[in-house]
Design an enzyme around this catalytic site. Structure first.
Site, short mmCIF file in Angstrom:
data_model
loop_
_atom_site.label_atom_id
_atom_site.label_comp_id
_atom_site.label_asym_id
_atom_site.label_seq_id
_atom_site.Cartn_x
_atom_site.Cartn_y
_atom_site.Cartn_z
CG ASP B 26 -5.65 -4.87 -6.65
OD1 ASP B 26 -6.10 -5.54 -5.72
OD2 ASP B 26 -6.28 -3.92 -7.18
CE LYS B 83 -10.50 -5.88 -6.79
NZ LYS B 83 -10.81 -5.32 -5.48
N GLY B 155 -8.06 3.07 -8.26
CA GLY B 155 -7.50 3.38 -9.57
C GLY B 155 -7.17 4.83 -9.78
NE ARG B 167 -8.93 12.64 8.71
CZ ARG B 167 -8.17 12.83 9.80
NH1 ARG B 167 -8.67 12.61 11.01
NH2 ARG B 167 -6.92 13.23 9.68
N GLY B 216 -6.72 4.14 -3.53
CA GLY B 216 -5.96 5.37 -3.72
C GLY B 216 -4.62 5.39 -3.01
N GLY B 237 -3.93 -1.33 -4.74
CA GLY B 237 -4.37 -1.81 -6.04
C GLY B 237 -3.38 -1.42 -7.11
CB SER B 238 -3.69 1.14 -9.76
OG SER B 238 -5.04 0.74 -9.88
#
Lengths: 200, 296
Positions: B26, B83, B155, B167, B216, B237-238
């Site tokens: 990101d 996005k 996030g 999983r 995550g 992402g973050s």
């Protein structure tokens, strides 16, 4: 492939490794993934898959593996490069990242991502006289073009005249992906006419 | 001689095939896109706010400004994704007109339609969609998605939801592969997915498109764990640009993703990265703030 199959390595740092392995399995050709110099030393030939050429370049440098690949190519190892693999085999590239390097070996100039963005990516079928038979199914995905074939032999062109396949000695580079098109004849041709004869 | 055909599923999923083994990052500015490309990202996701900031600032999160997307496209040569809101087919039309390389119909943005997702078969540009389980993945593929990413919880910097979703998808595929052919009709009903697609997954033991992980991932070990769990690649992402040292962390996550079975490499790249993103435990998030529950 009956009898003594060569052991073909697929450079497995990033990209469509699995699709090449599936083609080789379908052809009955022995294969293994190559992630380091020890594994490279064990194979009779190498496929450089599609992927992000700048990332494969970086990873071979980060993992201290690039010089071994370059030496193997100089030493006559048969190599097939598709898309990113063609870029990595080219002596000269345009449209690359500022610090992008190639392994070289093909005396050609290749333009990276020559057709535009992903909406310009396409499927087609092309004649490859060296292989013969029906036209080859091919996918061009953010694909490169050979702008100057230098002293290499041209083995594939689009109807528009653009060069999308070259051979020079034991090195073959193509712009497209037979491996994502259920097309096994390019790999079969390369193994039979380049790899097997190189084993002496 | 055949005509050239664009926008086929093979061409759409083919680009995702080429991204395998890679990290998609990101980015919210051209400068971040440059850092990502220099670090070895296989693609960048252009957006206005990373999920951690969307979470912190609240409000409606929408498609990015076209000027930002153009600026990022000019800055880098690797593929650029962007996005669109779930169900917002006009945002998707705009992104296609901007010639992004992939559209993420993403739960990280505020949904535009709480009933329907975008009919992605209408587009030449390929789509990636999130999923928390196999049925959701197959419904997105039916709508035309050419790549799936497990959702995780964007996030947060908490990898537990990403773990749960990859999983779940993997074990549901394995369960399907173990079924007899006469059990697949009920399986299709239970998965709420078309029988033909369910049958294909059962026979082939995998999704018909590439499966990345998202939501995550904050450390090199997180990324390598996702790869060992069977992901084809990783979205971060973050986790990079909300950390203390984005340049080194981006490089480290690229290396760990490529060498995901080599604990010595992962140990080496994990040294001296500075602070990871602060993070939020998913269990501390009130249910209405869980992004993974958007999309169905």
């Amino acid at each position: 492939m009956a009898g003594n199959s060569p052991l073909v390595g697929v450079l497995a740092l990033q990209g469509d490794v699995r699709e090449h392995e599936e083609v080789l399995s379908e052809l009955g050709v022995l294969h293994r993934q190559v992630r380091n110099a020890e594994q490279l030393a064990e194979v009779d030939a190498l496929i450089i898959p599609g992927g992000e050429s700048s990332v494969i370049d970086k990873l071979t440098r980060i993992f201290g593996f690039r010089d071994d690949i370059v030496a193997a190519i100089r030493g006559g190892l048969p190599v097939l490069g598709t898309c990113a693999g063609l870029i990595l085999l080219a002596d000269r590239i345009t449209g690359g990242l500022d610090d992008q390097q190639t392994f070289g070996g093909l005396d050609v100039t290749v333009e990276r991502n020559a057709f535009g963005s992903q909406v310009d990516s396409f499927e087609t079928s092309i004649d490859m006289p060296a292989i013969g038979g029906a036209a080859i199914q091919s996918s061009f995905i953010r694909a490169p073009i050979v702008r100057d074939a230098g002293s290499a032999e041209v083995i594939a062109t689009l109807p528009s005249g653009e060069i999308v396949g070259v051979r020079q000695g034991n090195l073959v580079g193509i712009s497209f992906h037979p491996e994502v098109s259920n097309e096994t004849r390019v790999h079969d041709w390369w193994v039979r006419t380049v790899v097997v004869p190189s084993l002496g | 001689m055949a005509e050239n055909t664009v926008g086929t599923l093979r061409i759409k999923s083919g680009l995702a095939d080429m991204l395998k083994g890679g990290v998609i990052m990101d980015v919210v500015t051209p400068e971040q896109a440059r850092i990502a490309e220099d670090a070895g990202a296989v693609a960048v996701m252009a957006l206005e706010r990373v999920p951690a900031d969307i979470r912190a600032q609240g409000g409606v999160a929408r498609m990015s400004d076209p000027d930002l997307i153009d600026a990022i496209k000019r800055e880098v040569k690797i593929p650029v994704m962007a996005k669109a809101r779930i169900g917002h087919f006009v945002e998707a039309q705009v992104l296609e007109a901007l010639e992004v390389d992939y559209i993420d119909e993403s739960e990280v943005l505020s949904p535009a339609d709480y009933v329907n997702h975008i009919d992605k078969t209408n587009f030449t540009v390929p789509f990636v969609c999130g999923a928390t389980n196999l049925g959701e993945a197959l419904r997105r593929i039916t709508e035309g998605a050419a790549m799936i990413r497990s959702k995780g919880e964007a996030g947060t910097g908490d990898v537990s939801e990403a773990t749960k979703h990859i999983r779940t998808i993997k074990s549901e595929i394995a369960a399907l592969a173990a079924k007899n052919s006469d059990e697949l009709f009920v399986a299709a009903k239970e998965l709420q997915a078309p029988y033909e697609l369910v049958k294909w997954v059962s026979e082939n033991g995998k999704l018909p498109v590439v499966l990345f992980v998202a939501g995550g991932v904050a450390t090199p070990a997180d990324a390598a764990m996702m790869m060992q769990l069977g992901a084809d690649g990783v979205f971060v992402g973050s986790g990079i640009f909300k950390s203390g040292n984005p340049i080194e962390r981006a490089k480290a996550i690229v290396k760990a993703t490529a060498a995901y079975t080599d604990a010595k490499v992962i140990a080496e790249v994990s040294r001296g990265l500075g602070e990871a993103m602060v993070g939020i435990n998913v269990n501390d998030l009130p249910a209405p703030h869980r992004l993974a529950e958007r999309g169905w």
